[in-house]
Design an enzyme around this catalytic site. Sequence first.
Site, PDB file in Angstrom:
ATOM      1  N   PRO A  77       0.831  -1.205   0.000  1.00 58.97           N
ATOM      2  CG  PRO A  77      -0.691  -1.529   1.724  1.00 58.97           C
ATOM      3  CD  PRO A  77       0.622  -2.017   1.190  1.00 58.97           C
ATOM      4  CG  HIS A  78       1.943   2.967  -3.122  1.00 60.96           C
ATOM      5  ND1 HIS A  78       1.670   1.645  -3.420  1.00 60.96           N
ATOM      6  CD2 HIS A  78       1.752   3.649  -4.265  1.00 60.96           C
ATOM      7  CE1 HIS A  78       1.341   1.541  -4.701  1.00 60.96           C
ATOM      8  NE2 HIS A  78       1.378   2.747  -5.238  1.00 60.96           N
ATOM      9  CB  ALA A  79      -1.118   7.546  -0.636  1.00 60.33           C
TER      10      ALA A  79
END
Length: 147
Positions: A63-65
């Site tokens: 997960p990342h943004a």
Amino acid sequence: MLNEIIGGIQIADKVESWQDAIELAASPLLQKGMIKEDYIDAMITNINKLGPYVIIAPHVAIPHARPEDGVNKLAMSLLKLNQPIAFSEEERHQASLIFILAATDNQTHLKALSQLSTMLSEEENIDTLINGKTIEDLQILIDKYSE
């Protein structure tokens, strides 16, 4: 180096949802001020909008943004779940290894991401991480790919 930016490794038996997995996996980075709460919210929002694109290999999610969503310092964390969590109804979207990636820009994380990709490209390494019983077990493998 990969081992230099990992801001926390955790092992948990299980979580109730993939959202809980992201929150728990990101908690060491939040506690150390490497990310803001907004970054956790952005990761969850992205998956809600785009689906389980964070599953990059069997049993592995990253997960990342975007950096502007609340990254203060380049960092990663790892949560190993003894019971996989589903990111969708599909069997292929189950993950036991949750690597949170928090990048400050589009460049600085590339070496560590390359080392992580090399480590995860070998199926036996994924098995080693999944079967690791202690944080030290996981750290040994991460250190091996951090040169």
